[in-house]
Motif scaffolding. Structure first.
Motif, short mmCIF file in Angstrom:
data_model
loop_
_atom_site.label_atom_id
_atom_site.label_comp_id
_atom_site.label_asym_id
_atom_site.label_seq_id
_atom_site.Cartn_x
_atom_site.Cartn_y
_atom_site.Cartn_z
N SER A 79 0.77 -1.18 0.31
CA SER A 79 0.23 0.03 -0.01
C SER A 79 0.94 1.32 -0.28
CB SER A 79 -0.54 0.10 1.22
OG SER A 79 -0.54 0.44 2.44
N HIS A 80 2.18 1.19 0.76
CA HIS A 80 2.86 2.51 0.80
C HIS A 80 4.19 1.97 1.29
CE1 HIS A 80 1.22 3.18 5.23
NE2 HIS A 80 2.00 3.52 5.16
N ALA A 81 4.85 3.15 1.40
CA ALA A 81 6.90 2.97 1.90
C ALA A 81 6.86 2.72 3.22
CB ALA A 81 7.20 4.07 0.95
N HIS A 82 6.02 2.96 3.90
CA HIS A 82 6.23 3.90 5.60
C HIS A 82 6.57 2.13 5.49
CE1 HIS A 82 4.10 7.23 6.84
NE2 HIS A 82 5.88 7.04 6.47
N ILE A 83 7.63 2.09 7.07
CA ILE A 83 8.15 0.80 6.82
C ILE A 83 7.45 0.23 7.80
CG2 ILE A 83 9.73 1.31 9.30
CD1 ILE A 83 11.92 0.26 6.14
N ASP A 84 6.17 0.90 9.03
CA ASP A 84 5.83 -0.53 9.18
C ASP A 84 4.77 -1.25 7.82
OD1 ASP A 84 4.64 2.20 8.75
OD2 ASP A 84 2.72 1.14 10.61
N HIS A 85 4.87 -0.73 6.49
CA HIS A 85 3.91 -1.57 5.70
C HIS A 85 4.98 -2.18 4.91
CE1 HIS A 85 -0.29 0.70 7.16
NE2 HIS A 85 0.67 1.40 7.34
N CYS A 86 6.06 -1.62 5.02
CA CYS A 86 6.72 -2.90 3.92
C CYS A 86 8.28 -3.20 3.93
CB CYS A 86 7.27 -1.76 2.72
SG CYS A 86 8.80 -0.64 2.57
N ALA A 127 0.40 12.61 9.58
CA ALA A 127 -0.11 12.40 8.42
C ALA A 127 -1.37 11.41 7.90
CB ALA A 127 0.81 11.53 7.63
N HIS A 128 -1.90 11.27 8.77
CA HIS A 128 -2.94 10.59 9.27
C HIS A 128 -4.11 11.04 9.45
CE1 HIS A 128 -1.53 5.91 9.68
NE2 HIS A 128 -0.16 6.73 9.87
N GLY A 129 -5.17 10.71 8.74
CA GLY A 129 -6.59 11.60 8.69
C GLY A 129 -7.02 11.64 10.53
N GLY A 156 -4.07 9.69 -0.07
CA GLY A 156 -3.28 10.59 0.50
C GLY A 156 -2.19 10.93 1.84
N HIS A 157 -2.00 9.27 2.05
CA HIS A 157 -1.26 9.22 3.63
C HIS A 157 0.12 9.64 3.30
CE1 HIS A 157 0.57 7.46 6.95
NE2 HIS A 157 0.91 7.06 5.78
N ILE A 158 0.96 9.46 1.79
CA ILE A 158 2.40 9.94 1.63
C ILE A 158 2.43 9.52 0.40
CG2 ILE A 158 3.33 9.45 4.38
CD1 ILE A 158 4.61 7.32 2.18
N GLY A 185 -5.05 0.53 3.37
CA GLY A 185 -3.68 0.89 3.57
C GLY A 185 -3.89 2.44 4.31
N ASP A 186 -2.92 3.18 4.81
CA ASP A 186 -3.69 4.32 5.38
C ASP A 186 -3.47 5.37 4.66
OD1 ASP A 186 -1.85 3.25 7.36
OD2 ASP A 186 0.43 3.71 7.96
N VAL A 187 -5.35 5.83 5.76
CA VAL A 187 -5.91 7.18 5.09
C VAL A 187 -5.38 7.93 5.50
CG1 VAL A 187 -7.68 7.91 4.32
CG2 VAL A 187 -7.39 5.25 4.47
ZN LIG Z 1 1.93 4.50 7.34
#
Ligand SMILES: [Zn+2]
Length: 471
Positions: free
Chosen positions: A60-67, A407-409, A162-164, A187-189
């Motif tokens: 979903s995105h590049a933040h380390i807690d996702h990839c 960065a989070h809603g 729209g998160h990063i 993902g993260d919104v």
């Molecule tokens: Zn994130």
């Protein structure tokens, strides 16, 4: 056809879920566990599935807690494709390289200590730079809005979250034995109306939504109030003399702060400041942001076109080398220093704090959450003294926390995002601490939406989910 909640259920980090369709295994994210009890041990533990049996990953995105555990997944036998957005791949390259460097440094430190103590055991880095780059090689890019068949019977469409930069919510269509189900993984919104990025997008109707809940029980301070406060701090700081330190997160927050400084250059009287971006990683990340201006919102695109060249501020200095960073220490007045890490747990900001924190004419401006046990948290909590490099340092500088830069809603944003999906499908909440997930669950139920908090390890039979029914 089923979904197994694994990481990121019941906590905020380590996002990872397994989807099994037609006997094939698809991972939704493969994130690193951060914070909490024994994160290193938990990251090193075997996956609750055979990495070699995973057929594909959707990131979903590049933040380390996702990839962050993709290199480990590959190291343990995974060789399939990782589908993601092009900007996400560019950012993941920077973030995974940084993660590898950190992991290698940590392992070296432990091994040196053990050697001194006559302990023959050695630890290995969780993953190396080579592992990280091998994981990047597996990435296949898919643009927003373009459907892609990632496995037989599994079609995905990424939509801007729209998160990063490059972050996505994922619309999945799953087909097995004549049964079709449509699943959305949020993902993260991000926040609506945040600078640079577009608003979180939604897509067509779905049967089920897997949704994050990081700030599910909270409302952020408004952007206008935050900017007014930020401008006020900078104007007052110029009058009072001294420097302003901004501990910043390299991805997203730094670019937003630079953008706001550029947009308010006149209003905040920034002309006679020297602004330093003192972080090689944040510089690299900013370059990826400016490179992908096609993903900006309208306002930021107009600004980017007008400006044409980088950097975005006439008095911005990019500090890549340690020498350039140390030269800032000689400046006692008129410097705005943006440096990592965001929670002051390491990086160049620590040196700047050492030089400025005891000076009452200086200001420290925090723009994000400070976790328990970090230097940033100790400063925000109003301690009189903090320990830096083993010595006590008096906290005399003014300390500010800006609330609206997340960065989070927040709860309102998350409900707004969900209400954009036709039919208001049932929701399973993940990626939030229990109180946040339950807060969002109750708020969604209040809106008449069927909502549950996902339990780690639980399995959901997707064929049994009633298709297209709004509750
Ligand atoms: Zn994130």
């Amino acid at each position: 056809m089923h979904l197994e909640f694994y990481g990121g259920a019941g906590e905020v980090t380590g996002s990872c879920h397994i989807l099994i369709v037609g006997g094939r295994r698809l991972l939704l994210d493969c994130g690193m566990i951060q914070g909490g009890a024994a994160p290193d041990e938990r990251n090193r533990a075997p996956f609750p599935f055979d990495a070699a049996q995973v057929d594909a990953v959707v990131l979903s995105h590049a933040h380390i807690d996702h990839c962050g555990r993709l290199p480990l997944l590959r190291k343990r036998g995974f060789r399939g494709p990782v589908y993601t957005n092009p900007a996400c791949r560019d950012l993941a390259r920077i973030l995974l390289a940084d993660g590898a460097a950190m992991s290698e440094r940590d392992a070296e430190r432990v091994n040196r200590k053990r050697e001194k103590a006559g302990d023959a055991r050695r630890v290995e880095a969780l993953y190396t730079l080579e592992d990280a780059m091998a994981a990047i090689e597996l990435m296949r890019v898919v643009r927003y809005g373009k459907p892609a068949e990632v496995l037989p019977g599994v079609e995905v469409t990424f939509r801007d979250a729209g998160h990063i930069l490059g972050s996505a919510s994922v619309w999945l269509t799953l087909r097995e034995d004549g049964v079709e189900r449509r699943l959305v993984f949020s993902g993260d919104v991000g926040q609506y109306d945040s600078p640079i990025l577009r608003d979180p997008e939604t897509g067509p109707a779905a049967d089920l939504v897997l949704m994050e809940s990081t700030y599910g029980d909270r409302l952020h301070r408004s952007r206008e109030a935050t900017l007014e406060e930020f401008g006020g701090i900078l104007r007052a700081a110029r009058r009072d003399g001294g420097n302003v330190l901004i501990p910043a997160f390299a991805v997203g927050r730094t670019q937003e702060i630079l953008y706001e400084l550029a947009m308010h250059f006149e209003a905040w009287e920034l002309g006679d400041w020297q602004v330093f971006l003192d972080s090689p990683m944040a510089i690299e990340t900013s370059e990826v942001y400016w490179k992908h201006a096609e993903l900006f919102d309208e306002e930021a695109q107009a600004w980017r076109a007008r400006l044409r060249s980088l950097p975005p501020l006439p008095n911005l200095k990019l500090c890549r080398s340690p020498d350039e960073s140390m030269a800032i220490n000689r400046i006692t007045n008129g410097a705005i220093v943006i440096a990592g890490s965001g929670m002051c747990t390491g990086g160049r900001i620590v040196h700047h704090l050492k030089h400025n924190l005891a000076r009452p004419e200086c200001d420290v401006v925090f723009s994000g959450f400070q976790a328990q046990g970090t230097l940033g948290r100790a400063i925000v909590d109003g301690r009189d003294y903090v320990r830096i490099h083993g010595s006590p340092v008096k906290v005399a500088a003014r300390v500010h926390t800006l609330g609206g830069f997340s960065a989070h809603g927040d709860q309102r944003d998350l409900i707004r995002w969900h209400s954009g999906i036709p039919g208001r499908p049932p929701v399973w909440l993940v990626h939030g601490e229990t109180a946040a997930a339950e807060g969002l669950r109750d708020a969604l139920r209040g809106e008449g939406v069927r909502a549950e908090v996902a339990v780690p390890g639980a399995t959901l039979d997707l064929a049994a989910v009633q298709p297209g029914i709004a509750h």
